[in-house]
Design an enzyme around this catalytic site. Structure first.
Site, PDB file in Angstrom:
ATOM      1  N   SER A 242       7.415 -18.151 -20.246  1.00 28.01           N
ATOM      2  CA  SER A 242       8.633 -18.729 -19.680  1.00 28.01           C
ATOM      3  C   SER A 242       9.457 -19.536 -20.674  1.00 28.01           C
ATOM      4  CB  SER A 242       8.280 -19.617 -18.477  1.00 28.01           C
ATOM      5  OG  SER A 242       7.369 -20.631 -18.866  1.00 28.01           O
TER       6      SER A 242
ATOM      7  N   ASP B 122      12.396 -29.275 -15.728  1.00 28.71           N
ATOM      8  CA  ASP B 122      11.931 -29.026 -14.352  1.00 28.71           C
ATOM      9  C   ASP B 122      10.447 -29.330 -14.134  1.00 28.71           C
ATOM     10  OD1 ASP B 122      10.724 -26.997 -15.762  1.00 28.71           O
ATOM     11  OD2 ASP B 122      11.656 -25.351 -14.660  1.00 28.71           O
TER      12      ASP B 122
ATOM     13  N   HIS C 178       9.230 -27.064 -18.127  1.00 27.45           N
ATOM     14  CA  HIS C 178      10.036 -26.586 -19.254  1.00 27.45           C
ATOM     15  C   HIS C 178      10.995 -27.677 -19.705  1.00 27.45           C
ATOM     16  CE1 HIS C 178       9.019 -23.288 -16.432  1.00 27.45           C
ATOM     17  NE2 HIS C 178       8.594 -22.709 -17.546  1.00 27.45           N
TER      18      HIS C 178
END
Length: 373
Positions: free
Chosen positions: A38, A341, A344
């Protein structure tokens, strides 16, 4: 390098990269191919899971730069975006976007929740993971793409010589998924580290066998500095936190072990493949520096390790109200925050890290000099 000297160099770099007129005027690479999870996904997970409407497909993701969600797990650009911009390249499209003609300048094969190890490794241990699109699957995607990029030995050799391969960051999900969501112990996931590092080394070696000569292998960031891990592993007791940073010590101990073995693997690859230029990028130290002295790097959001976007909780993180879901909210100035968040980083954090990889001091060698070595 002495830590204080390294910090001064890092601060100078941030100022220099803002005013240097030549920044972004490098043509050393004509294409970039990104593998990972991610932290480098430019939209593959969102495309693959469009029916389930994942949270990164909703505002405020993408708000800072794009003005809308793109599948990147940040408020804006991520590290590979800044690397592409530094070489005058377009931002990397996700491989699953499907237009082969758009990949001549590179592609991201990275997928949010991806692991370095195949899903079968975890299934055999009764552990669930977030996706079956592991690093080996991403390599298969790349091999499928190759015929559309070059079709002769000479043509491919020339093309790969001007291409940059980013092998990661990857590996964090191999540890944190089992530890946080599957109730495995710290000792159990720590035992995975040599196998995970071997998988990353093997993937890098496979790319070299396919013709890659310019590669960067990033380490893992300090997961113990992110709101999700601090919350889910109950990092609220002072004795469990690192002095100076406030990060969760046991989570960071695991990542330091991973990075130590990965650096050793990169050294082995350099000896085994002397014709290739293989860099190591330090994802860990920059974030530790930010956490130690956030204001020195322009991060004024408080508390310093809180997520900018999230739900109610001690670190502005709640698994019942993830960023982009009902009940979540975002801080008014994401560029002032380190953590976006809970899992990240913000665009501002990624920009600073990208600069430190492009110019140094946190890449060996700096990416802008990789083809000159």
């Amino acid at each position: 390098m002495n830590p204080s000297v390294c910090k001064i160099s890092f601060l100078f770099l941030i100022i220099f990269s803002c005013f240097d007129p030549s920044y972004g005027d490098h043509n050393g690479f004509h294409a970039i191919f990104q593998f990972g999870d991610s932290l480098s996904d430019t939209g593959n997970f969102l495309i693959a899971n469009a029916d389930s409407s994942p949270n990164m497909g909703h505002p405020p993701y993408g708000i800072t730069f794009f003005g809308h969600p793109t599948g990147r797990l940040s408020d804006g650009r991520i590290i590979v975006d800044f690397i592409a911009e530094a070489f005058g390249l377009p931002l990397l499209p996700p491989f699953l976007s499907g237009d082969d003609q758009s990949f001549s300048k590179g592609a991201s094969f990275a997928v949010s929740s991806a692991t370095a190890l195949d899903v079968s490794f975890f299934q055999e241990r009764g552990v669930g993971v977030g996706t079956n699109l592991s690093l080996s699957v991403q390599l298969e995607w790349f091999q499928r793409l190759v015929p559309s990029l070059c079709n002769t030995t000479r043509g491919c050799k020339k093309y790969w010589r001007k291409s940059l391969f980013m092998v990661g960051e990857i590996g964090g999900n191999d540890y944190l998924g089992p530890w946080v969501f599957n109730m495995q112990t710290e000792q159990q996931v720590t035992a995975y580290v040599p196998t995970v590092v071997e998988a990353i080394k093997n993937a890098t070696e496979k790319l070299i066998e396919l013709g890659a000569v310019n590669l960067v292998v990033p380490g893992n960031p300090p997961s113990g500095c992110f709101a999700s891990i601090l919350t889910l592993l109950n990092g609220t007791r002072a004795e469990e936190l690192e002095p100076g940073t406030g990060c969760l010590r046991r989570a960071n101990d695991l990542i330091r072990y991973h990075n130590r073995l990965l650096r050793r693997a990169v050294e082995e690859l350099r000896k085994e493949h002397p014709h290739a230029r293989i860099g190591y990028a330090d994802f860990y130290t920059p974030i530790i520096e930010f956490a130690k002295d956030p204001e020195a790097f322009g991060f004024s959001y408080r508390p310093k390790l809180n997520a900018c976007c999230g739900g109610e909780g001690p670190y502005h993180f709640d698994v019942r109200a993830l960023c982009g879901q009902p009940g979540s909210s975002a801080c008014p100035e994401p560029s002032a925050a380190i953590d976006w968040d809970g899992w990240h980083a913000t665009e501002a954090t990624y920009h600073r890290i990208a600069d430190s990889w492009l110019h140094g001091p946190f890449a060996d060698p700096p990416i802008l000099t990789l083809r000159k070595h």
